[in-house]
Write a protein that holds these residues in place. Sequence first.
Motif, PDB file in Angstrom:
ATOM      1  N   GLN A 154      -1.077   0.731  20.424  1.00 58.33           N
ATOM      2  CA  GLN A 154      -1.307   1.063  22.228  1.00 58.33           C
ATOM      3  C   GLN A 154      -1.343  -0.345  22.047  1.00 58.33           C
ATOM      4  O   GLN A 154      -0.882  -1.581  23.215  1.00 58.33           O
ATOM      5  N   GLY A 155      -2.904  -0.842  21.477  1.00 56.16           N
ATOM      6  CA  GLY A 155      -3.426  -2.464  22.146  1.00 56.16           C
ATOM      7  C   GLY A 155      -2.566  -3.345  21.408  1.00 56.16           C
ATOM      8  O   GLY A 155      -2.767  -3.989  21.509  1.00 56.16           O
ATOM      9  N   ASN A 156      -1.341  -3.144  20.349  1.00 52.57           N
ATOM     10  CA  ASN A 156      -0.778  -3.935  19.785  1.00 52.57           C
ATOM     11  C   ASN A 156      -1.688  -4.507  17.874  1.00 52.57           C
ATOM     12  O   ASN A 156      -1.252  -5.959  17.688  1.00 52.57           O
ATOM     13  N   LEU A 157      -2.802  -4.131  18.168  1.00 48.32           N
ATOM     14  CA  LEU A 157      -2.995  -4.195  16.825  1.00 48.32           C
ATOM     15  C   LEU A 157      -2.282  -4.487  15.397  1.00 48.32           C
ATOM     16  O   LEU A 157      -2.780  -5.322  14.459  1.00 48.32           O
ATOM     17  N   ILE A 158      -1.767  -3.310  15.340  1.00 53.74           N
ATOM     18  CA  ILE A 158      -0.383  -3.306  13.671  1.00 53.74           C
ATOM     19  C   ILE A 158       0.846  -4.206  14.485  1.00 53.74           C
ATOM     20  O   ILE A 158       2.093  -3.786  13.852  1.00 53.74           O
ATOM     21  N   GLY A 159       0.591  -4.591  15.901  1.00 50.92           N
ATOM     22  CA  GLY A 159       2.366  -5.063  15.981  1.00 50.92           C
ATOM     23  C   GLY A 159       3.486  -4.293  17.023  1.00 50.92           C
ATOM     24  O   GLY A 159       2.635  -3.319  16.769  1.00 50.92           O
ATOM     25  N   ASP A 160       4.490  -5.302  16.565  1.00 47.64           N
ATOM     26  CA  ASP A 160       5.361  -3.546  17.536  1.00 47.64           C
ATOM     27  C   ASP A 160       5.532  -2.743  16.321  1.00 47.64           C
ATOM     28  O   ASP A 160       5.505  -2.748  14.893  1.00 47.64           O
ATOM     29  N   ILE A 161       5.285  -1.390  16.382  1.00 49.58           N
ATOM     30  CA  ILE A 161       5.955  -0.553  15.773  1.00 49.58           C
ATOM     31  C   ILE A 161       7.353  -0.133  15.738  1.00 49.58           C
ATOM     32  O   ILE A 161       8.203  -0.205  15.918  1.00 49.58           O
ATOM     33  N   LEU A 162       7.256  -0.333  13.801  1.00 50.63           N
ATOM     34  CA  LEU A 162       8.819  -0.205  13.634  1.00 50.63           C
ATOM     35  C   LEU A 162       9.610   1.433  12.720  1.00 50.63           C
ATOM     36  O   LEU A 162      10.388   1.017  13.273  1.00 50.63           O
ATOM     37  N   SER A 163       8.209   1.325  12.970  1.00 52.12           N
ATOM     38  CA  SER A 163       8.790   3.516  12.342  1.00 52.12           C
ATOM     39  C   SER A 163       7.609   4.509  12.504  1.00 52.12           C
ATOM     40  O   SER A 163       6.105   3.796  12.163  1.00 52.12           O
ATOM     41  N   PHE A 164       7.813   5.972  12.658  1.00 55.71           N
ATOM     42  CA  PHE A 164       6.631   6.261  12.555  1.00 55.71           C
ATOM     43  C   PHE A 164       7.008   7.286  12.191  1.00 55.71           C
ATOM     44  O   PHE A 164       7.787   7.712  12.119  1.00 55.71           O
ATOM     45  N   SER A 165       6.645   8.517  11.156  1.00 56.28           N
ATOM     46  CA  SER A 165       6.896   9.465  10.499  1.00 56.28           C
ATOM     47  C   SER A 165       5.562  10.358  10.223  1.00 56.28           C
ATOM     48  O   SER A 165       4.624   9.047   9.863  1.00 56.28           O
ATOM     49  N   CYS A 166       5.692  11.861  10.675  1.00 55.53           N
ATOM     50  CA  CYS A 166       5.014  12.590  10.525  1.00 55.53           C
ATOM     51  C   CYS A 166       5.105  13.786  10.038  1.00 55.53           C
ATOM     52  O   CYS A 166       6.687  14.349  10.620  1.00 55.53           O
ATOM     53  N   SER A 167       4.496  14.654   9.111  1.00 59.80           N
ATOM     54  CA  SER A 167       5.098  15.772   8.517  1.00 59.80           C
ATOM     55  C   SER A 167       4.366  17.017   8.793  1.00 59.80           C
ATOM     56  O   SER A 167       2.466  16.292   7.822  1.00 59.80           O
ATOM     57  N   VAL A 168       4.709  17.943   8.548  1.00 63.95           N
ATOM     58  CA  VAL A 168       3.287  19.085   8.610  1.00 63.95           C
ATOM     59  C   VAL A 168       3.679  20.553   7.973  1.00 63.95           C
ATOM     60  O   VAL A 168       4.759  20.795   8.217  1.00 63.95           O
ATOM     61  N   SER A 169       3.316  21.127   6.892  1.00 66.44           N
ATOM     62  CA  SER A 169       4.344  22.872   6.815  1.00 66.44           C
ATOM     63  C   SER A 169       2.506  23.596   6.627  1.00 66.44           C
ATOM     64  O   SER A 169       1.626  23.103   6.466  1.00 66.44           O
ATOM     65  N   LYS A 170       3.320  25.033   6.770  1.00 66.26           N
ATOM     66  CA  LYS A 170       1.776  25.912   6.976  1.00 66.26           C
ATOM     67  C   LYS A 170       2.972  27.252   5.953  1.00 66.26           C
ATOM     68  O   LYS A 170       4.064  27.606   6.483  1.00 66.26           O
ATOM     69  N   ASN A 171       2.021  28.124   5.244  1.00 70.32           N
ATOM     70  CA  ASN A 171       2.121  28.969   5.574  1.00 70.32           C
ATOM     71  C   ASN A 171       1.861  30.032   5.454  1.00 70.32           C
ATOM     72  O   ASN A 171       0.578  30.229   5.259  1.00 70.32           O
ATOM     73  N   ASP A 172       1.922  30.922   6.551  1.00 69.26           N
ATOM     74  CA  ASP A 172       2.045  31.925   7.343  1.00 69.26           C
ATOM     75  C   ASP A 172       2.414  33.118   8.003  1.00 69.26           C
ATOM     76  O   ASP A 172       3.407  32.304   9.047  1.00 69.26           O
ATOM     77  N   LYS A 173       3.323  33.993   7.335  1.00 75.31           N
ATOM     78  CA  LYS A 173       4.100  34.832   7.285  1.00 75.31           C
ATOM     79  C   LYS A 173       3.634  35.968   8.631  1.00 75.31           C
ATOM     80  O   LYS A 173       4.680  36.302   8.851  1.00 75.31           O
TER      81      LYS A 173
END
Length: 444
Positions: free
Chosen positions: A268-287
């Motif tokens: 938020q403080g722009n320390l990595i510059g403008d954000i071009l892409s955000f990707s996030c993934s998760v999976s779980k095995n719990d029937k």
Amino acid sequence: MSMKRKKVITYGTFDLFHEGHYNILKRAKEYGDYLIVGVTGENYDIGRGKMSVHDSLAVRIDNVKKTGFADEIIVEEYLGQKISDIEKYDIDTFVIGDDWKGKFDHIARYCNLVYLERTQGVSSTMIRQEKFNKHRIGIIFDVLDENKIISETTQIGEFEVTAAYTDKDDLKKDFEKKYDFSNIYDSFDDFLGNCDIVFIRCGVDDRAGFIEKSIKSGKHVICDPPFSLSKEKQIRLFELAKENNVILIDNVKMVHIHVFNQLLWMTQGNLIGDILSFSCSVSKNDKSKENLLYDLLALTLCPMIKIMGQDYNSVDIQITKDGNEIEFASLDFKYNSGRVLINVGNNIRVRNQLEIVGTEGTIRVDGNWWRGNYFELDYPDSDNVEIYNTNYNGNGFKYLLKTMSNMLSNGRIVSTGVFPDESIKIVDILETVSKLEENQERRN
Ligand code: CTP
């Protein structure tokens, strides 16, 4: 010729300053002419799992100062600092209470080491127990997975688990055995009568009902997100909490952990510059859990909403089902600034990871990013990867409780971890997914 002063150092938290503290400072001073007292910093205590400290650092320093024994007061900020301090301040004698006997023997290589007998019958822990009423937590469960809440709660002195409730009779005995906890109530009213905070751990379809009943009885509520799959209902629940002046908080631990706030500050403080892409993934095995995919999606949307904001231009959603359950969902958001890709697998394996690419740096977590214990920062023009981390045992629930403790003592009911409008936006997106699911079902 002037004699060199004999310097003594001692350390402690000095919470709720008591006679034992006074005595040890007095006796420590007698070992030399100049006494330095190291008072533990808040971060250091939290980092080593000492989460129950009541007084602020300023108050604790002030209390040490008032004894008149300390010639200098320093703050202990990290593990191993004692050795650097001995060298830095040219210490002759290190003094500590004999509750630490044997634990500091390695210090004898650097200076004199003195263990002093503790004053009997008093400690900060005892005073905390006598002085403050504990907040009583009640757990509602419908699976045998209380998610470490009992063990985490015992690490924070101000809370205790006092009651449990389930409408699944067959689970009661197993819960009692597994967690060595027997205050499981048959009646929901009796359960509510024996707690101040309700922790809800059940399938999404039952959450809103339990939240509503608990809030109406004046209880604070911690509940896994989403509270429901309806934006309207989510809004209503937050309104109800406000009307009843109680806390309603999403059980998202990550946002209460130090390192996540560093990540947020950087993005938020722009320390990595403008954000071009955000990707996030998760999976779980719990029937064993119904609608698990929505829980996983809520977890994943949380950092997205916090980092990218709520003003995306469009979202493209794809879901695949296995029987009644969604087994995979992919959400592709377009923001003015950049793009977000979210992949969630329910019994389909997706690699757990989080990556935020900015014009001036990339943040990455390989693995269980929701634990909020570390991230890497990669600057394109540097060979170094910076690593930010918070070390902790357990699953981080104690940090959420610490936030709650602050909210309770400040009389504040709105969480800044996941703000109500963020929580509502997440459910808004989930509602869109669930409508898509319904439409697909109708078509088949
Ligand atoms: N101390 C003491 N006698 C007591 C309590 C503490 O001599 N009854 C000493 C400790 O041995 C230590 C210093 O005071 O050298 C600071 O201790 P601290 O850990 O801050 O106090 P405790 O009362 O032990 O705190 P807690 O109960 O949180 O562990």
